[in-house]
Design an enzyme around this catalytic site. Structure first.
Site, PDB file in Angstrom:
ATOM      1  N   HIS A 221       0.807  -1.223   0.000  1.00 58.92           N
ATOM      2  CA  HIS A 221       0.000   0.000   0.000  1.00 58.92           C
ATOM      3  C   HIS A 221       0.841   1.274   0.000  1.00 58.92           C
ATOM      4  O   HIS A 221       0.331   2.353  -0.285  1.00 58.92           O
ATOM      5  CB  HIS A 221      -1.003   0.000   1.167  1.00 58.92           C
ATOM      6  N   ASP A 254       0.434  -7.730   1.404  1.00 60.59           N
ATOM      7  CA  ASP A 254       0.810  -6.329   1.626  1.00 60.59           C
ATOM      8  C   ASP A 254       2.326  -6.154   1.660  1.00 60.59           C
ATOM      9  O   ASP A 254       2.882  -5.476   2.515  1.00 60.59           O
ATOM     10  CB  ASP A 254       0.195  -5.760   2.911  1.00 60.59           C
ATOM     11  N   SER A 337       4.690   2.792   7.640  1.00 63.41           N
ATOM     12  CA  SER A 337       4.437   1.596   6.833  1.00 63.41           C
ATOM     13  C   SER A 337       5.620   1.239   5.959  1.00 63.41           C
ATOM     14  O   SER A 337       6.204   2.093   5.295  1.00 63.41           O
ATOM     15  CB  SER A 337       3.216   1.816   5.936  1.00 63.41           C
TER      16      SER A 337
END
Length: 494
Positions: A221, A254, A337
């Site tokens: 993402h 992910d 992230s």
């Protein structure tokens, strides 16, 4: 547990986290040793029965909005409340939380209400560059001098104080086991990633050097905006910036791998640890760019292991990511992230991916941040995925070949009556079919792991590789049965 990615409500969370062990006292911070370069929320998935329901969380996405998981639901899965063709790839559950994006912009994700000004505004969901205002303390010297004079004049004891010279402060060396030493050694091998779509939307995340060829590992993402012709850059702590390209990305896991263009010859990959050997209470160190503040180091402990977590960007067409995560209380925020979660020796044990959100209505109502519940993809799983992406450009998923319900439950993963588009819920000739599993069976364990829901089952299956043999415990007509099966494989995200 489930996570939130960009503005949708999260299903109730299943499990209460285990009692964390007190973290050891961190050693004093200080300058990096000589030779080291200065450095640059999840949809609730029920937790295991023995731990109770897992909290609803939100991915710690890039500082900036992100692109929804797009495309049709892969074969073998179903959305919350509906049939899915295969237990290894459902679309996101209704109300799946979104990745925690940082800067405001379209989508109302992370940072929708973040008001701090950015020095480099961009169109669309531009990456967040936090402006730090430093207050100049101009009266410090005067106040200190006056205080000492008054104390001296009123001191009848004749006592005096001596201040230590700071002339040798820059020469202090940190022991190998200290946080300062680990940070100094690891920061030069981390990068701040900026991803921008062709329409100017994008955000900021983190990544780390995977090998000397210039491959950088991060979250899917983080780079999603740049997948279709967008722009990617990676900036090291020393300020050097490189253009990059996407080598491969896996929505379900992910995980993504990018490669630096004209990569330098002196890259130092971070050492990879063994996430299977991590214990609750172990010290953790997280590196990332929270809210765009690159090269930020935070510490904590491993609060829990094997935490079932699901996350997506919250859009109606998105697909969910599933993990059996490492839970940490190290401060993780939007922009963290893709960054490494390190152990006390500096080895990577996970990829920071999501955090728990306190908001009841998703991210649209305001900016969310760390509340001490962060989640990382175990490095053993991420390493396997990254190697597959580098080798073929496509992810490979393990599967049982059965559609399971993603409804909120604590009784197990129920094989649905039908699959997507009316297909059979149990793939003919697939692993589940060969093992004798049928629609209506409720899977309660995979090996020794308790299964309380479909998402938990998927996360556990994906910790394995195709070809692995597993033992499935299931209930049929109130009777418990056990069967062995060999996991199949599915290549790609569609």
């Amino acid at each position: 547990m489930s996570t939130e990615n960009e503005g949708n409500a999260v299903p109730p969370a299943p499990s209460a986290p285990p009692v964390p062990v007190d973290a050891p006292t961190a050693s004093p911070q200080g300058p990096a040793p000589d030779g080291s370069a200065p450095t640059a929320q999840l949809p609730p998935v029920p937790g295991t029965p023995d731990q109770g329901p897992a909290p609803a969380a939100q991915a710690s996405g890039p500082a900036g909005a992100h692109q929804p998981y797009g495309g049709p639901a892969p074969e073998g899965h179903q959305p919350y409340g509906g049939p899915a063709p295969d237990g290894s790839w459902p679309p996101p559950p209704a109300g799946t939380p979104s990745y925690g994006d940082g800067a405001g912009g379209a989508g109302g994700g992370w940072g929708a209400a973040y008001q701090q000004p950015a020095p480099k505004p961009r169109n669309g969901r531009g990456g967040l560059v936090a402006a730090v205002l430093v207050a100049a303390l101009v009266a410090g010297g005067l106040g200190g001098g006056l205080g000492y004079t008054l104390a001296k004049d009123n001191d009848s004891s004749g006592s005096t104080t001596v201040s230590a010279s700071d002339s040798g402060a820059s020469q202090v060396k940190r022991d190998p086991g200290t946080i300062a030493n680990v940070a100094a050694r690891s920061l030069p091998s981390t990068v701040t990633i900026e991803a921008e779509s062709t329409s100017g939307e994008g955000g900021t995340g983190t990544g780390f050097v995977f090998d000397t060829q210039g491959h950088i590992v991060t979250n899917n993402h983080v780079v999603a905006d740049a997948v279709d012709g967008g722009k990617l850059t990676a900036t090291f702590p020393n300020g050097k910036k490189y253009d990059a390209e996407i080598v491969g990305h896996a929505q379900g896991y992910d995980v993504a791998v990018i490669k630096l263009k004209n990569a330098p010859s002196d890259l130092k990959p971070l050492a990879l640890g063994d996430s299977d050997k991590v214990a609750v209470g172990d010290e953790t160190i997280a590196i990332g760019a929270p809210f765009g503040l690159s090269n930020t180091v935070t510490t904590g402990i491993i609060s829990a292991k094997n935490r079932p977590v699901a996350s997506s960007d919250g859009s109606s067409s998105s697909k969910a990511s599933y993990m059996s995560a490492l839970q940490t209380d190290a401060s993780i925020n939007p922009g963290n992230s893709g960054g490494p979660l390190l152990d006390a020796a500096g080895a990577v044990i996970g990829i920071n991916s999501a955090i728990q959100s306190t908001g009841s209505g998703g991210f649209g109502s305001g900016q969310s941040g760390s509340i001490g519940l962060g989640f990382a993809i175990p490095i053993n799983q991420a390493k396997y995925v990254a190697q597959q992406l580098i080798k073929t450009g496509k992810p490979v998923y393990a599967k049982i070949g059965a559609s399971v319900s993603l409804e909120d439950t604590t009784s197990g993963a129920k094989i649905t009556d039908t699959g997507a588009a009316g297909a059979s819920a149990v793939e003919s000739g697939g692993p589940a079919d060969k093992a004798g599993l049928k629609p209506g069976d409720v899977i309660t364990k995979l090996d020794d792991s308790v299964i309380d829901s479909g998402p938990t089952l998927i996360g556990e299956i994906w910790t394995h590789k195709p070809g692995d043999k597993v033992t499935i415990t299931y209930k049929r007509g109130g009777q418990e049965h056990t069967v062995d099966l060999t996991l199949g494989a599915r290549t790609g995200d569609s």
